[in-house]
Design an enzyme around this catalytic site. Structure first.
Site, mmCIF file in Angstrom:
data_model
loop_
_atom_site.group_PDB
_atom_site.id
_atom_site.type_symbol
_atom_site.label_atom_id
_atom_site.label_comp_id
_atom_site.label_asym_id
_atom_site.label_seq_id
_atom_site.Cartn_x
_atom_site.Cartn_y
_atom_site.Cartn_z
ATOM 1 N N ARG A 256 0.843 -1.193 0.000
ATOM 2 C CA ARG A 256 0.000 0.000 0.000
ATOM 3 C C ARG A 256 0.879 1.244 0.000
ATOM 4 N NH1 ARG A 256 -4.825 -1.796 4.267
ATOM 5 N NH2 ARG A 256 -5.456 -3.639 3.087
ATOM 6 N N ARG A 271 1.924 1.454 10.110
ATOM 7 C CA ARG A 271 1.438 1.901 8.799
ATOM 8 C C ARG A 271 2.603 1.827 7.823
ATOM 9 N NH1 ARG A 271 -3.219 4.963 7.811
ATOM 10 N NH2 ARG A 271 -3.395 5.507 10.016
ATOM 11 N N GLU A 343 -6.972 -0.745 14.967
ATOM 12 C CA GLU A 343 -7.526 -1.783 14.099
ATOM 13 C C GLU A 343 -6.501 -2.859 13.749
ATOM 14 O OE1 GLU A 343 -8.453 -2.447 9.444
ATOM 15 O OE2 GLU A 343 -8.660 -0.397 10.186
ATOM 16 N N SER A 346 -10.499 -6.526 9.781
ATOM 17 C CA SER A 346 -11.768 -6.044 9.232
ATOM 18 C C SER A 346 -12.447 -7.204 8.539
ATOM 19 C CB SER A 346 -11.537 -4.925 8.206
ATOM 20 O OG SER A 346 -11.137 -3.731 8.824
ATOM 21 N N ARG A 383 0.707 -6.359 11.308
ATOM 22 C CA ARG A 383 0.361 -5.367 12.330
ATOM 23 C C ARG A 383 0.086 -6.000 13.690
ATOM 24 N NH1 ARG A 383 -4.085 -0.605 11.420
ATOM 25 N NH2 ARG A 383 -2.506 0.074 9.938
#
Length: 419
Positions: A256, A271, A343, A346, A383
């Site tokens: 990403r 991140r 988070e 998801s 993460r």
């Protein structure tokens, strides 16, 4: 894509969904107009083509002045048919562009934006840690995380996982795959590079296209999740769902660009541009999608319990949903150094939105092809190392290894910092 029949029957439902998302209703009106113009253009083309065919038959039977007049009309019709066909093709393309611009119809999600989520439950006990160290300080002491050399080699937001850091990640991902297999998921190692139609079909070339890496020379994209490859796996196919949902667990490296996040969460591995992940993906009948969504969430909570970290489950607000999802649940793990939840998973119910784009169907009880539903959910990712290291840190600088991960670290119960 949304169902055009639903749009025609209840356009206000689609507009209401847009308002829940905090977005303009103009794309709905544009789609309605494009749908009407496509149908009109198609009807015009079919009408003049039918006349052309009819006159062609009459010419063969006619003679004299009648034949001459018909031949003149035949030439006129040839031009009209050509123009009508071009107009119908352009109207079809315009409809596709308008169709792709409308996100899925929200169902059940709370209204509002990023901060308007609803907490469904909190699970586990938040540890009492005096002056907690963050994951990077812990990881560096364990020689598990090296962001300095990651930046030297590749730039900011890159890192090395070394020693016990690499073993922790590999163990966690293997644990996730094992659990998925136990629950009937097909383990898969998926491509990290996909064609544009795969990326577009899953809805990742919309508002978040700036986060995607593209290899222009090859016209390929680096995936940010194996969801993309898994969704496209059955593109343009009719699949068998007679025995229930078809479930996959995809292991891949993910990429990403983190566009728009400059200065946010730059420390450590929260991140980053590259990470590994095990992603669950389900194909099912639309009527089974709600139950399947709950199943994926339960799978995520089962994994979080295995690594022994406190977390909460939130119902994500409509304005924070991706374009493909009608509803999304996040699991957020407690991060002691930040004193808040972040988070880590998801799971989204995308109903028929992705499958309609990718032309994935199944046969109903009457043998008629119907559009399938798709769902996805994170089962483990890089993460997770953050809450694992931080919640299990000990006063002497060591880190307790969750029991489920100990076999993957040679049976070690505690990780000691290097002296």
């Amino acid at each position: 894509m949304i169902d055009l029949r639903l749009l025609r029957e209840d356009p206000e439902l689609i507009r209401a969904s847009q308002r829940l998302r905090g977005e303009s209703t103009q794309p709905v009106d544009d789609l309605l107009r494009a749908d009407e113009e496509r149908r009109a253009a198609t009807q015009r083309f079919e009408t003049v083509r039918a006349e052309q065919r009819s006159i062609g038959k009459e010419v063969a039977k006619a003679s004299g002045n009648e034949r001459a007049a018909l031949l003149v009309r035949t030439k006129e019709l040839a031009a009209e048919v050509k123009a009508a066909e071009a107009a119908a093709t352009e109207a079809e393309q315009a409809l596709k562009r308008a169709h792709l611009a409308v996100p899925n119809v929200v169902a059940g999600a709370p209204p509002g934006g990023e901060d308007d989520f609803v907490v469904l439950r909190e699970v586990g006990t938040i540890p009492e840690i005096a002056a907690p160290k963050d994951h990077l300080e812990i990881g560096e002491a364990l020689r598990a995380i090296d962001t300095e050399r990651g930046a030297k080699v590749s730039g900011s937001r890159f890192y090395f996982l070394t020693g016990v850091g690499a073993l922790l990640q590999l163990g966690m991902l293997q644990l996730a795959i094992q659990q998925a297999v136990e629950h009937g998921f097909v383990p898969s190692i998926t491509p990290s590079l996909v064609r544009p139609e795969s990326m577009e079909g899953t809805g990742f070339l919309g508002s978040h296209a700036g986060e995607v890496y593209r290899l222009e020379a090859d016209d390929l994209y680096l995936v940010g999740t194996s969801e993309v490859a898994l969704a496209a796996y059955h593109s343009n196919e009719i699949i068998d769902l007679n025995n229930g949902p078809s479930r996959f667990a995809g292991w891949s490296s993910c990429y990403r660009r983190e566009a728009g996040s400059h200065g946010k969460d730059v420390r450590g591995i929260l991140r980053v541009h590259q990470f590994d992940k095990v992603e669950m993906f389900s194909f099912c009948k639309p009527e089974d999608a709600l139950a399947e969504h709950e199943r994926l969430l339960a799978m995520e909570e089962e994994m979080l319990a295995k690594v022994e970290i406190p977390y909460r489950v939130i119902d994500v607000a409509a304005g924070d949903l991706g374009s493909s999802a009608v509803r999304k649940f996040d699991c957020e793990a407690w991060v002691p150094s930040q004193g808040r939840y972040r988070e880590v998973t998801s799971t989204s119910n995308c109903t028929t939105f992705q499958a309609r784009r990718l032309n994935i169907r199944y046969r109903d009880e009457n043998g008629k092809p119907q559009t399938a539903a798709t769902l996805n959910g994170t089962l483990a990712t890089t993460r997770w190392l953050i809450p694992i290291l931080e919640n299990h840190q000990q006063p002497d600088g060591s880190v307790r290894v969750p029991k489920a991960l100990q076999p993957f670290l040679g049976g070690r119960e505690v990780l000691e910092p290097s002296r």
